[in-house]
Design a protein around this motif. Structure first.
Motif, PDB file in Angstrom:
ATOM      1  N   LEU A  92      12.558   6.548  -9.043  1.00 44.58           N
ATOM      2  CA  LEU A  92      12.450   7.074  -7.679  1.00 44.58           C
ATOM      3  C   LEU A  92      13.394   6.287  -6.794  1.00 44.58           C
ATOM      4  CD1 LEU A  92      10.596   8.930  -5.724  1.00 44.58           C
ATOM      5  CD2 LEU A  92       9.378   6.786  -5.258  1.00 44.58           C
ATOM      6  N   HIS A  93      13.919   6.920  -5.743  1.00 39.93           N
ATOM      7  CA  HIS A  93      14.771   6.186  -4.814  1.00 39.93           C
ATOM      8  C   HIS A  93      13.918   5.269  -3.935  1.00 39.93           C
ATOM      9  CE1 HIS A  93      17.693   5.318  -1.622  1.00 39.93           C
ATOM     10  NE2 HIS A  93      18.620   5.691  -2.498  1.00 39.93           N
ATOM     11  N   ARG A  94      14.428   4.090  -3.673  1.00 39.44           N
ATOM     12  CA  ARG A  94      13.677   3.077  -2.923  1.00 39.44           C
ATOM     13  C   ARG A  94      13.281   3.556  -1.526  1.00 39.44           C
ATOM     14  NH1 ARG A  94      13.128  -2.293  -3.875  1.00 39.44           N
ATOM     15  NH2 ARG A  94      14.737  -2.211  -5.485  1.00 39.44           N
ATOM     16  N   ASN A  95      14.071   4.439  -0.923  1.00 35.77           N
ATOM     17  CA  ASN A  95      13.765   4.896   0.435  1.00 35.77           C
ATOM     18  C   ASN A  95      12.524   5.780   0.505  1.00 35.77           C
ATOM     19  OD1 ASN A  95      16.050   3.518   1.118  1.00 35.77           O
ATOM     20  ND2 ASN A  95      17.111   5.243   2.043  1.00 35.77           N
ATOM     21  N   ASP A  96      12.010   6.191  -0.639  1.00 38.08           N
ATOM     22  CA  ASP A  96      10.745   6.929  -0.672  1.00 38.08           C
ATOM     23  C   ASP A  96       9.596   6.055  -1.148  1.00 38.08           C
ATOM     24  OD1 ASP A  96      11.707   9.236   0.393  1.00 38.08           O
ATOM     25  OD2 ASP A  96      11.536  10.455  -1.413  1.00 38.08           O
ATOM     26  N   ARG A  97       9.805   4.757  -1.080  1.00 38.24           N
ATOM     27  CA  ARG A  97       8.762   3.842  -1.542  1.00 38.24           C
ATOM     28  C   ARG A  97       7.474   4.001  -0.737  1.00 38.24           C
ATOM     29  NH1 ARG A  97       9.149  -2.800  -1.685  1.00 38.24           N
ATOM     30  NH2 ARG A  97       7.444  -3.137  -3.170  1.00 38.24           N
ATOM     31  N   ILE A  98       7.588   4.229   0.579  1.00 36.33           N
ATOM     32  CA  ILE A  98       6.374   4.343   1.388  1.00 36.33           C
ATOM     33  C   ILE A  98       5.579   5.593   1.006  1.00 36.33           C
ATOM     34  CG2 ILE A  98       7.458   5.598   3.318  1.00 36.33           C
ATOM     35  CD1 ILE A  98       5.659   3.829   5.155  1.00 36.33           C
ATOM     36  N   LEU A  99       6.275   6.673   0.644  1.00 38.27           N
ATOM     37  CA  LEU A  99       5.577   7.875   0.183  1.00 38.27           C
ATOM     38  C   LEU A  99       4.840   7.596  -1.122  1.00 38.27           C
ATOM     39  CD1 LEU A  99       8.315  10.574   0.897  1.00 38.27           C
ATOM     40  CD2 LEU A  99       6.207  10.180   2.188  1.00 38.27           C
ATOM     41  N   TRP A 100       5.501   6.888  -2.027  1.00 36.70           N
ATOM     42  CA  TRP A 100       4.882   6.490  -3.292  1.00 36.70           C
ATOM     43  C   TRP A 100       3.629   5.650  -3.030  1.00 36.70           C
ATOM     44  CZ3 TRP A 100       6.089   6.624  -8.706  1.00 36.70           C
ATOM     45  CH2 TRP A 100       5.429   5.678  -9.483  1.00 36.70           C
ATOM     46  N   ARG A 101       3.766   4.650  -2.186  1.00 36.78           N
ATOM     47  CA  ARG A 101       2.650   3.730  -1.946  1.00 36.78           C
ATOM     48  C   ARG A 101       1.492   4.433  -1.247  1.00 36.78           C
ATOM     49  NH1 ARG A 101       4.696  -2.308  -0.662  1.00 36.78           N
ATOM     50  NH2 ARG A 101       2.808  -2.754  -1.829  1.00 36.78           N
ATOM     51  N   ASP A 102       1.809   5.327  -0.313  1.00 37.39           N
ATOM     52  CA  ASP A 102       0.745   6.079   0.367  1.00 37.39           C
ATOM     53  C   ASP A 102      -0.023   6.948  -0.623  1.00 37.39           C
ATOM     54  OD1 ASP A 102       1.412   4.984   2.784  1.00 37.39           O
ATOM     55  OD2 ASP A 102       2.430   6.758   3.569  1.00 37.39           O
ATOM     56  N   TYR A 103       0.717   7.581  -1.540  1.00 37.10           N
ATOM     57  CA  TYR A 103       0.068   8.469  -2.496  1.00 37.10           C
ATOM     58  C   TYR A 103      -0.875   7.691  -3.419  1.00 37.10           C
ATOM     59  CZ  TYR A 103      -0.698  11.632  -6.378  1.00 37.10           C
ATOM     60  OH  TYR A 103      -1.298  12.400  -7.351  1.00 37.10           O
ATOM     61  N   PHE A 104      -0.397   6.585  -3.983  1.00 32.91           N
ATOM     62  CA  PHE A 104      -1.233   5.850  -4.925  1.00 32.91           C
ATOM     63  C   PHE A 104      -2.310   5.036  -4.216  1.00 32.91           C
ATOM     64  CE2 PHE A 104       2.335   6.902  -7.701  1.00 32.91           C
ATOM     65  CZ  PHE A 104       1.626   7.425  -8.765  1.00 32.91           C
ATOM     66  N   ALA A 105      -2.092   4.683  -2.950  1.00 29.88           N
ATOM     67  CA  ALA A 105      -3.161   4.040  -2.174  1.00 29.88           C
ATOM     68  C   ALA A 105      -4.308   5.012  -1.948  1.00 29.88           C
ATOM     69  CB  ALA A 105      -2.620   3.539  -0.841  1.00 29.88           C
ATOM     70  N   GLN A 106      -3.978   6.279  -1.711  1.00 30.27           N
ATOM     71  CA  GLN A 106      -5.019   7.295  -1.543  1.00 30.27           C
ATOM     72  C   GLN A 106      -5.781   7.501  -2.849  1.00 30.27           C
ATOM     73  OE1 GLN A 106      -6.075   8.774   1.269  1.00 30.27           O
ATOM     74  NE2 GLN A 106      -7.684   9.665  -0.027  1.00 30.27           N
ATOM     75  N   LEU A 107      -5.065   7.535  -3.977  1.00 29.95           N
ATOM     76  CA  LEU A 107      -5.751   7.633  -5.267  1.00 29.95           C
ATOM     77  C   LEU A 107      -6.685   6.449  -5.494  1.00 29.95           C
ATOM     78  CD1 LEU A 107      -3.168   8.937  -7.915  1.00 29.95           C
ATOM     79  CD2 LEU A 107      -4.883  10.219  -6.638  1.00 29.95           C
ATOM     80  N   ALA A 108      -6.240   5.273  -5.070  1.00 28.17           N
ATOM     81  CA  ALA A 108      -7.047   4.067  -5.251  1.00 28.17           C
ATOM     82  C   ALA A 108      -8.362   4.168  -4.470  1.00 28.17           C
ATOM     83  CB  ALA A 108      -6.259   2.841  -4.808  1.00 28.17           C
ATOM     84  N   LYS A 109      -8.323   4.783  -3.297  1.00 25.27           N
ATOM     85  CA  LYS A 109      -9.536   4.938  -2.498  1.00 25.27           C
ATOM     86  C   LYS A 109     -10.562   5.824  -3.195  1.00 25.27           C
ATOM     87  CE  LYS A 109      -7.311   4.467   2.028  1.00 25.27           C
ATOM     88  NZ  LYS A 109      -6.972   5.163   3.302  1.00 25.27           N
ATOM     89  N   GLU A 110     -10.069   6.730  -4.023  1.00 10.41           N
ATOM     90  CA  GLU A 110     -10.956   7.661  -4.720  1.00 10.41           C
ATOM     91  C   GLU A 110     -11.431   7.118  -6.066  1.00 10.41           C
ATOM     92  OE1 GLU A 110      -8.477  11.076  -5.029  1.00 10.41           O
ATOM     93  OE2 GLU A 110      -8.278  11.328  -2.851  1.00 10.41           O
TER      94      GLU A 110
END
Length: 235
Positions: A92-110
C-alpha cells in the motif's frame, strides 16, 4: 512471458467520509500457472482464492486504502496458510496509512479477544509502495505510479509487456474514478490522470477498479471535458 490476467467481480460496501456506498469492484489476478499477484482484493476473499486456485500468492497490491480494498486483504494474503510467516506481503502507498489504520482500528474495536485486537491495531502493510516501484511475476513487470486525488495514496499499476494499465479507482471508464459519484479531491485526481495518460500508447487497455475496461486513447480524449466536472464540485 507466461503471465495472464484474470478478473473477479464482487459486490460490497465502501465507506467514504463516514458514508457507506454499495459498489461493484474488480479484483485482478496477474501471473502464470504457479505464482500470482493479486491487485485490489475486494469483498469476496473466497471468490478471489477460488480463482487463484493452488497457485502461490506472491503479493497483494492495494491501489488505495479504502475499506473496499482492505476487507479481504488479510484472507487473500494468507491464502489458507495458518503461519503468518508464509503469508504474501501486502503493499500500500504510505500516504494511505491513515485509512489503513482507521480501518483496522475499527476492526479491533469489534474484536472480543484483547490480544487479537492489539494485533489488529498494530498491523501495518509489509511493503510501502513508491512511485516507480516494480513487481515481477510470470515474466512481466508491474510498475507502480502514484496518482493522488481519489485518495492521498492512490496508485495505478502499469504492465508494458501485457499492454495494460490497472487504474484502480483513479480512473474508471468514461470518467474519473469515484465512490458513489463522490470525489475526494477531484482537481488533484484530474492532474494525476492527465500526467498518467499523456505519455502512454493510446491502445493500452485500462482495467479499472469498478466497471468495464477502456483504453488510454478513449480516456485521454475525454480528459479535458472533465474540467467542467471539477468546477461543479467546487460549487
Amino acid at each position: 512471458m507466461d503471465a495472464r490476467i484474470e478478473q473477479v467481480v464482487s459486490k460490497g460496501k465502501c465507506t467514504l467520509d463516514d458514508t457507506e456506498y454499495e459498489v461493484e469492484s474488480n479484483t485482478y489476478i496477474v501471473g502464470d500457472d504457479d505464482e500470482v499477484i493479486v491487485i485490489d482484493p475486494a469483498h469476496d476473499a473466497e471468490g478471489v482464492l477460488k480463482a487463484v486456485g493452488d497457485r502461490e500468492v506472491m503479493a497483494v497490491i492495494c491501489t488505495d486504502g479504502l475499506d473496499s480494498h482492505l476487507n479481504s486483504v488479510l484472507e487473500v494474503a494468507a491464502a489458507g496458510e495458518d503461519d503468518e510467516e508464509n503469508w504474501a506481503p501486502i503493499a500500500l502507498h504510505r500516504n494511505d496509512r491513515i485509512l489503513w489504520r482507521d480501518y483496522f482500528a475499527q476492526l479491533a474495536k469489534e474484536e472480543d479477544d484483547p490480544e487479537d485486537a492489539k494485533a489488529l491495531r498494530s498491523l501495518e502493510p509489509d511493503i510501502w509502495l513508491e512511485d516507480g516501484g516494480v513487481f515481477e511475476i510470470g515474466g512481466v513487470q508491474l510498475e507502480i505510479q502514484h496518482t493522488p486525488g481519489h485518495t492521498p495514496g492512490s496508485v495505478i499499476v502499469y504492465c508494458e509487456q501485457l499492454s495494460v494499465l490497472f487504474s484502480g479507482d483513479t480512473l474508471h471508464r468514461g470518467r474519473p474514478g469515484s465512490v458513489g459519484g463522490v470525489f475526494s479531491d477531484l482537481r488533484r485526481q484530474l492532474n494525476s490522470i492527465g500526467s498518467l495518460l499523456t505519455p502512454l500508447p493510446k491502445d493500452i487497455r485500462v482495467l479499472p477498479g469498478q466497471g468495464g475496461e477502456t483504453t488510454v486513447g478513449d480516456e485521454d480524449a475525454r480528459w479535458e471535458s472533465w474540467g467542467a466536472l471539477a468546477r461543479e464540485t467546487d460549487d
